[in-house]
Scaffold this active site. Structure first.
Site, PDB file in Angstrom:
ATOM      1  N   SER A 150      -4.235  -0.031  -8.530  1.00 35.73           N
ATOM      2  CA  SER A 150      -3.645   0.476  -7.280  1.00 35.73           C
ATOM      3  C   SER A 150      -3.646  -0.631  -6.213  1.00 35.73           C
ATOM      4  O   SER A 150      -3.039  -1.679  -6.428  1.00 35.73           O
ATOM      5  CB  SER A 150      -4.416   1.724  -6.844  1.00 35.73           C
ATOM      6  OG  SER A 150      -3.699   2.449  -5.867  1.00 35.73           O
ATOM      7  N   ASP A 228       1.529  10.052 -12.255  1.00 35.81           N
ATOM      8  CA  ASP A 228       0.803   9.485 -11.109  1.00 35.81           C
ATOM      9  C   ASP A 228       1.371  10.065  -9.810  1.00 35.81           C
ATOM     10  O   ASP A 228       2.569   9.944  -9.541  1.00 35.81           O
ATOM     11  CB  ASP A 228       0.968   7.959 -11.138  1.00 35.81           C
ATOM     12  CG  ASP A 228       0.058   7.247 -10.161  1.00 35.81           C
ATOM     13  OD1 ASP A 228      -0.090   7.723  -9.015  1.00 35.81           O
ATOM     14  OD2 ASP A 228      -0.497   6.204 -10.551  1.00 35.81           O
ATOM     15  N   HIS A 261      -3.252   8.955 -11.626  1.00 34.33           N
ATOM     16  CA  HIS A 261      -3.723   7.749 -10.955  1.00 34.33           C
ATOM     17  C   HIS A 261      -5.235   7.524 -11.126  1.00 34.33           C
ATOM     18  O   HIS A 261      -5.788   6.585 -10.579  1.00 34.33           O
ATOM     19  CB  HIS A 261      -3.392   7.858  -9.458  1.00 34.33           C
ATOM     20  CG  HIS A 261      -3.348   6.556  -8.721  1.00 34.33           C
ATOM     21  ND1 HIS A 261      -2.456   5.553  -9.008  1.00 34.33           N
ATOM     22  CD2 HIS A 261      -4.102   6.067  -7.697  1.00 34.33           C
ATOM     23  CE1 HIS A 261      -2.649   4.521  -8.202  1.00 34.33           C
ATOM     24  NE2 HIS A 261      -3.653   4.806  -7.396  1.00 34.33           N
TER      25      HIS A 261
END
Lengths: 284, 284
Positions: A150, A228, A261
């Protein structure tokens, strides 16, 4: 640069260790975690893989949740995981938001206002942490890789591209591909480095690929979950895919059906990422 | 018994899911986590391995830190991880200590004072959670195992021994082997079930082995780190070793040099424990 051992745990026949040290780059104390595979205790000079974590994480998150140690032990890789920002710098508003300030250093050097004194995570990772690795970890400094998740995926791609003399292998999980064009990036970059988009582009993976000399190309592995929750608004992997297609950059971008995620996603594909770095760094 | 899905994540080609449900045993809501391996989504009725966590943990701890999913996926085992106590029962003093009350149910049924109404984790795990598994997880109820860590190791051994009709395979990481003879056990048992040691012995793995009919013997795997900070005062594996030697109980007790009480230790030996259960439960 001297470091202080905070705690140590045996793990997969190697050692987990957490350290603190003073950092000039951030004008304060930083913490980081290390996994030494069993080969390290036999005195071998081993390659190093630095992991950059995402928003709200710290130096422990990846080493607790990522499940990478077993593969680092197999390949003989040292894992290094720094914190994601300075802590307790005392700047007004530092702890107000989860996506700016504490836990959200974005791996750039702030130039704006009070942030400039402490929020210099690019220099921290590429200078101070490098000095610590060199001085204290008995590492093979010529064989280093970088990866992350991320915000840390953004960090891994951009620092990997900007410092090819340090990082010989790169990968990312669900990276923020183009901070210039997403709310997280726009908020962080505005706050840390101001509003000039030409400066933002110096810290944007898509723009760095676009400007890169082909002689610098190296294979990059990116995994991205299709479930995600940040896929389209924040991460924008299609921009990475597009620039790679346009330039011929050797990107392996894998879309993973059903994955979100979380670290459950990362844990699933960790073996592949460690293998990617192990191969590039010439591990067994 | 109806359950409510809290969240779900794809993981190692299977699914992580967290649920809540009302429990008669604890007179309140309980949460638990489940890992469904990929075989579950193909409609197969799969064996179930229940994990009991240690002091201060909750239903997520093991599923985040244990690294078991990859092996459960390999063998086709459903993992079930309940919380370690009721939460928010409103009993005076419930949150005062980390080793008693919230997060410290000890897998027994309290009979004393206000605790008796809620702190009945033995009935919760063996009745209410069993009902939920049967009704909602499409599991093979005749192929179940149990394991756990520390307080949860005590829970796995004692519930495994007391309910052989439910649990066909048993293992433990760093279990509290004899709560009767350690401070954690003495504190919890005094508070939950009073001072009568003959009652304590009904929830003490060492005493249960001593009283067990040999026809009930089944192979038990225990891993114990030699650098465990609780080894001698609280865990006392030598008492387990002694009773197994005296009775001929088929205990495999492995002392692991350098390992402490943490999940770094458990993560290291998780593959062996999952394999132990997979073999006993007839998995591939």
């Amino acid at each position: 640069m001297s470091i202080t051992l905070i705690k140590e745990h045996r793990c997969h026949s190697g050692r987990m260790a957490y350290y603190s040290h003073g950092s000039d780059a951030v004008n304060g104390e930083m913490k980081f975690g290390v996994y030494f595979p069993p080969q390290a205790d036999r005195g071998e000079k081993l390659p190093v893989l630095t992991y950059l974590a995402g928003l709200t994480c710290n130096e422990e998150t990846f080493l607790i949740k990522g499940g990478a140690q077993q593969y680092a032990a197999k390949h003989g890789l040292i894992l290094v995981a720094p914190d994601t920002s300075p802590r307790g710098a005392g700047i007004e508003g530092e702890d107000d938001d989860w996506d700016f300030g504490t836990g959200a250093g974005f791996y750039i050097n702030a130039t704006r206002g009070a942030w400039a004194k402490n929020y210099c995570m690019e220099s921290y990772v590429t200078q101070d942490l490098q000095a610590v690795i060199k001085d204290s970890l008995n590492a093979d400094m010529d064989r280093q890789g970088i990866f992350g998740h991320s915000m840390g995926g953004h960090g891994a791609l951009t620092l990997g591209f900007k410092y090819p003399e340090i990082y010989k292998s790169i990968s990312a999980f669900a990276p923020i591909c183009s901070p210039t064009f997403c709310p997280w990036g726009a908020k962080a970059f505005s706050g840390y480095i101001g509003s000039d988009h030409s400066v933002w582009k110096q810290h944007d993976a898509v723009e760095l690929i676009r400007a890169m000399d082909k002689s610098q190309y190296k294979p990059v592995l990116v995994d991205q979950g299709l479930a995600d929750e940040f896929l389209n608004e924040q991460l924008k992997p299609h921009l990475l895919e597009k620039v790679a297609a346009e330039t011929g950059f050797p990107l392996t971008l894998r879309f993973q059906e059903g994955y979100d995620h979380s670290y459950y996603f990362m844990n699933t594909f960790m073996e592949d990422h460690i293998a990617h770095h192990a191969e590039a760094l010439g591990c067994s």
